[in-house]
Design an enzyme around this catalytic site. Sequence first.
Site, PDB file in Angstrom:
ATOM      1  N   GLU A  44      -5.028  -3.707  -1.985  1.00 25.08           N
ATOM      2  CA  GLU A  44      -6.456  -3.441  -1.818  1.00 25.08           C
ATOM      3  C   GLU A  44      -6.692  -2.171  -1.000  1.00 25.08           C
ATOM      4  O   GLU A  44      -7.799  -1.625  -0.996  1.00 25.08           O
ATOM      5  CB  GLU A  44      -7.166  -4.638  -1.168  1.00 25.08           C
ATOM      6  CG  GLU A  44      -6.699  -5.001   0.234  1.00 25.08           C
ATOM      7  CD  GLU A  44      -5.451  -5.894   0.260  1.00 25.08           C
ATOM      8  OE1 GLU A  44      -4.664  -5.848  -0.706  1.00 25.08           O
ATOM      9  OE2 GLU A  44      -5.272  -6.626   1.251  1.00 25.08           O
ATOM     10  N   LYS A  84      -1.407  -6.778  -9.528  1.00 27.06           N
ATOM     11  CA  LYS A  84      -2.385  -6.749  -8.439  1.00 27.06           C
ATOM     12  C   LYS A  84      -1.950  -5.677  -7.446  1.00 27.06           C
ATOM     13  O   LYS A  84      -1.016  -5.859  -6.672  1.00 27.06           O
ATOM     14  CB  LYS A  84      -2.478  -8.092  -7.711  1.00 27.06           C
ATOM     15  CG  LYS A  84      -3.713  -8.123  -6.810  1.00 27.06           C
ATOM     16  CD  LYS A  84      -3.574  -8.934  -5.565  1.00 27.06           C
ATOM     17  CE  LYS A  84      -2.907  -8.284  -4.423  1.00 27.06           C
ATOM     18  NZ  LYS A  84      -3.611  -7.140  -3.783  1.00 27.06           N
ATOM     19  N   CYS A 123       9.795   1.576   3.446  1.00 25.84           N
ATOM     20  CA  CYS A 123      10.686   0.469   3.799  1.00 25.84           C
ATOM     21  C   CYS A 123      12.095   0.966   4.094  1.00 25.84           C
ATOM     22  O   CYS A 123      12.867   0.281   4.750  1.00 25.84           O
ATOM     23  CB  CYS A 123      10.704  -0.576   2.698  1.00 25.84           C
ATOM     24  SG  CYS A 123      11.082   0.111   1.100  1.00 25.84           S
ATOM     25  N   PHE A 177       0.806  -1.228   0.000  1.00 26.54           N
ATOM     26  CA  PHE A 177       0.000   0.000   0.000  1.00 26.54           C
ATOM     27  C   PHE A 177       0.838   1.278   0.000  1.00 26.54           C
ATOM     28  O   PHE A 177       0.344   2.346  -0.346  1.00 26.54           O
ATOM     29  CB  PHE A 177      -0.934   0.022   1.232  1.00 26.54           C
ATOM     30  CG  PHE A 177      -0.255   0.414   2.522  1.00 26.54           C
ATOM     31  CD1 PHE A 177      -0.052   1.753   2.837  1.00 26.54           C
ATOM     32  CD2 PHE A 177       0.224  -0.550   3.401  1.00 26.54           C
ATOM     33  CE1 PHE A 177       0.596   2.126   4.012  1.00 26.54           C
ATOM     34  CE2 PHE A 177       0.866  -0.192   4.571  1.00 26.54           C
ATOM     35  CZ  PHE A 177       1.063   1.145   4.877  1.00 26.54           C
ATOM     36  N   GLU A 199       9.259  -5.073  13.128  1.00 28.11           N
ATOM     37  CA  GLU A 199       8.965  -3.980  12.210  1.00 28.11           C
ATOM     38  C   GLU A 199       7.632  -3.343  12.593  1.00 28.11           C
ATOM     39  O   GLU A 199       6.591  -4.005  12.600  1.00 28.11           O
ATOM     40  CB  GLU A 199       8.868  -4.448  10.750  1.00 28.11           C
ATOM     41  CG  GLU A 199       8.510  -3.279   9.824  1.00 28.11           C
ATOM     42  CD  GLU A 199       8.212  -3.647   8.371  1.00 28.11           C
ATOM     43  OE1 GLU A 199       7.664  -4.722   8.119  1.00 28.11           O
ATOM     44  OE2 GLU A 199       8.535  -2.826   7.489  1.00 28.11           O
ATOM     45  N   SER A 219       5.239  -7.085   3.174  1.00 20.75           N
ATOM     46  CA  SER A 219       5.825  -7.442   4.471  1.00 20.75           C
ATOM     47  C   SER A 219       6.635  -8.734   4.359  1.00 20.75           C
ATOM     48  O   SER A 219       6.426  -9.544   3.446  1.00 20.75           O
ATOM     49  CB  SER A 219       4.704  -7.624   5.488  1.00 20.75           C
ATOM     50  OG  SER A 219       3.844  -8.659   5.052  1.00 20.75           O
TER      51      SER A 219
HETATM   52  P1  NAD Z   1       1.436  -6.760   2.913  1.00 21.32           P
HETATM   53  O1  NAD Z   1       2.470  -7.809   2.955  1.00 21.32           O
HETATM   54  O2  NAD Z   1       0.358  -6.793   3.916  1.00 21.32           O
HETATM   55  O3  NAD Z   1       0.685  -6.769   1.484  1.00 21.32           O
HETATM   56  C1  NAD Z   1       1.414  -6.761   0.277  1.00 21.32           C
HETATM   57  C2  NAD Z   1       0.582  -7.447  -0.802  1.00 21.32           C
HETATM   58  O4  NAD Z   1       0.374  -8.814  -0.430  1.00 21.32           O
HETATM   59  C3  NAD Z   1      -0.788  -6.822  -0.989  1.00 21.32           C
HETATM   60  O5  NAD Z   1      -1.026  -6.688  -2.371  1.00 21.32           O
HETATM   61  C4  NAD Z   1      -1.728  -7.818  -0.332  1.00 21.32           C
HETATM   62  O6  NAD Z   1      -2.997  -7.871  -0.941  1.00 21.32           O
HETATM   63  C5  NAD Z   1      -1.014  -9.143  -0.482  1.00 21.32           C
HETATM   64  N1  NAD Z   1      -1.298 -10.091   0.604  1.00 21.32           N
HETATM   65  C6  NAD Z   1      -1.683  -9.790   1.866  1.00 21.32           C
HETATM   66  N2  NAD Z   1      -1.814 -10.916   2.588  1.00 21.32           N
HETATM   67  C7  NAD Z   1      -1.510 -11.943   1.777  1.00 21.32           C
HETATM   68  C8  NAD Z   1      -1.447 -13.367   1.955  1.00 21.32           C
HETATM   69  N3  NAD Z   1      -1.719 -13.943   3.133  1.00 21.32           N
HETATM   70  N4  NAD Z   1      -1.079 -14.124   0.914  1.00 21.32           N
HETATM   71  C9  NAD Z   1      -0.781 -13.548  -0.273  1.00 21.32           C
HETATM   72  N5  NAD Z   1      -0.820 -12.199  -0.489  1.00 21.32           N
HETATM   73  C10 NAD Z   1      -1.184 -11.419   0.517  1.00 21.32           C
HETATM   74  O7  NAD Z   1       2.216  -5.354   2.930  1.00 21.32           O
HETATM   75  P2  NAD Z   1       1.611  -3.895   3.085  1.00 21.32           P
HETATM   76  O8  NAD Z   1       1.107  -3.715   4.468  1.00 21.32           O
HETATM   77  O9  NAD Z   1       0.710  -3.588   1.947  1.00 21.32           O
HETATM   78  O10 NAD Z   1       2.933  -3.015   2.871  1.00 21.32           O
HETATM   79  C11 NAD Z   1       3.823  -2.703   3.906  1.00 21.32           C
HETATM   80  C12 NAD Z   1       4.971  -3.674   3.948  1.00 21.32           C
HETATM   81  O11 NAD Z   1       5.679  -3.657   2.719  1.00 21.32           O
HETATM   82  C13 NAD Z   1       6.003  -3.307   5.015  1.00 21.32           C
HETATM   83  O12 NAD Z   1       6.406  -4.479   5.663  1.00 21.32           O
HETATM   84  C14 NAD Z   1       7.140  -2.695   4.215  1.00 21.32           C
HETATM   85  O13 NAD Z   1       8.403  -2.786   4.837  1.00 21.32           O
HETATM   86  C15 NAD Z   1       7.077  -3.508   2.969  1.00 21.32           C
HETATM   87  N6  NAD Z   1       7.699  -2.830   1.828  1.00 21.32           N
HETATM   88  C16 NAD Z   1       8.901  -3.304   1.403  1.00 21.32           C
HETATM   89  C17 NAD Z   1       9.546  -2.672   0.359  1.00 21.32           C
HETATM   90  C18 NAD Z   1      10.885  -3.159  -0.115  1.00 21.32           C
HETATM   91  O14 NAD Z   1      11.436  -2.572  -1.040  1.00 21.32           O
HETATM   92  N7  NAD Z   1      11.442  -4.195   0.456  1.00 21.32           N
HETATM   93  C19 NAD Z   1       8.945  -1.591  -0.291  1.00 21.32           C
HETATM   94  C20 NAD Z   1       7.707  -1.154   0.158  1.00 21.32           C
HETATM   95  C21 NAD Z   1       7.088  -1.786   1.223  1.00 21.32           C
END
Ligand code: NAD
Length: 506
Positions: A183, A180, A288, A157, A388, A233
């Site tokens: 959401e 994708k 991040c 997000f 985190e 994450s």
């Molecule tokens: P998230 O992991 O909750 O969601 C990321 C994506 O995974 C979304 O599109 C979501 O719909 C999907 N998803 C959620 N649950 C799932 C499941 N059980 N199985 C499969 N897909 C699933 O992350 P978020 O809260 O949207 O974003 C924040 C996180 O992203 C933080 O941990 C941040 O550090 C990380 N992030 C990392 C980087 C990087 O470059 N490493 C960059 C941006 C954000």
Amino acid sequence: MSDSAARPDRVLQNYVAGQWIDIDSIGETIVTNPATGAGLAVHPMSSAAANNAAVEAAAEAFPAWRKTPVPTRAAMMFRYRHLLHEARDELADIIVAENGKSTSEALGELLRAIQYVENAATVPETQKGAVTQNVATSVDIEYIRDPLGVFVVIAPFNFPAMIPLYFSWAVATGNTVVLKPSELCPLTAIRMIELAETAGFPPGVVNMVLGDKSTVENLCDHEAVQGVTFVGSSEIAEIVYRRTTNNSKRCQAQGGANNHLVVTDTAVLDRCIPNIASSLFGCASQRCFAGSNLLVYRSVYDEVVSRLVVEANAMKLGRGTDPDVGMGPVINEAALDKYVAAIDAAEAAGANLILDGRGVTVDGCEGGHWLGPTLIETNPTSAVWTTELFGPVRCIHPIDSLDEAIDIINDSTYGHSAVIYTERGGLARRFSQAVETGQVGINVGTPAPIAFYPVGGRKSSFYGALRGRGVDAVDFYTDKKVIVTTWHDTDGGDQAGVDPAFEGTV
Ligand code: NAD
């Protein structure tokens, strides 16, 4: 209005085979403005059939797209870049509305995001292969970079424009994609897909489906999908990586972060304190590359603390549309509850709250999710330090040596980035070589690689081998097919046929 309030009129659609289509859904959520709680749109969750339709459209478009001349693909990327640039103010408004960051932060994100498209447009150069003649008598060898087919991009997000545009490298190299978006923040991606449509990508080259867990599972399992780019994450990155690679597909899964910033006794505090405050609390700490934990040399500890408090207190909390705002809301109520619970627990465990952002309000934004800058003096083994927290809950601890800092950093289960503030080159050099992280900042609080440098991490911050962006992205989205050649005519001037010494050796 809270997150659970009235259903907005706008119902979002998927983009499949060049058409915007109503979603065959298995449920829905509401996209909300985190500053107000106002509902922005209904986000249907795609059924397996809806997800499969997007993959099938991408698979169908692949044969023609891969044969589309490379300069034509590059020209398409240039056209797309131009449209994104023209629409940057409109896109920034959408980012502010659905994500909560300030307009200047949104424009900063867009600058970086558009650079992805610019870098992908260099495909005539980056997709070149290599040739070596005469590896044996009359034998030449070459590799070409073959696109593979359908790739999936799954976004978080917090960067609603930047991460979805990872698809740029996939399509520039001749693949087709299914995006994708998160959401929680899909509206920016939807507008960017509309712009891709205007740019003229043929139907099926770029597709988008809305969903969450089940959509990701469908996409990772579909036999036509060749690979998955995931950013999110650590917990989900590992799940997606295991699932995708178990299905014998390529995967690059960028995970979460818990970044350490080290402030030494030679840091130029006048310059570094604003940079540290921005790293800790900019974008409401939902980056991040944000600094999570500060390790400060004891000799400058009190001064750093008092100056940081002044700096953080000067950050105005509010709606991203307000030009003076230094920090917006956190993304939703669940995130806010999680952060407040972490502060409560740290306090109950005896930590010292230097800054406490609980209970703040913003006039006119009573439905928003507000948490002010929070700085906790605590032990590096405490839960609030080691976990985190993707929001403005930051920790600080005094240290006596660089080695102590390096040990604390390398004990982390995350390995995204680490930063040192110092004017001693040797110290910085030792630090940058010793820390087990994917990125290092030297007097730079958020050391995010630009589009033409690879981004990744270590440990739970990254699953995979090839990183995102730049040449790593080109490697990820193409296969280096090796072609070994000899000719049986003698026009080439050498003996005809394969040198037996060459073919017989392996
Ligand atoms: P998230 O992991 O909750 O969601 C990321 C994506 O995974 C979304 O599109 C979501 O719909 C999907 N998803 C959620 N649950 C799932 C499941 N059980 N199985 C499969 N897909 C699933 O992350 P978020 O809260 O949207 O974003 C924040 C996180 O992203 C933080 O941990 C941040 O550090 C990380 N992030 C990392 C980087 C990087 O470059 N490493 C960059 C941006 C954000």
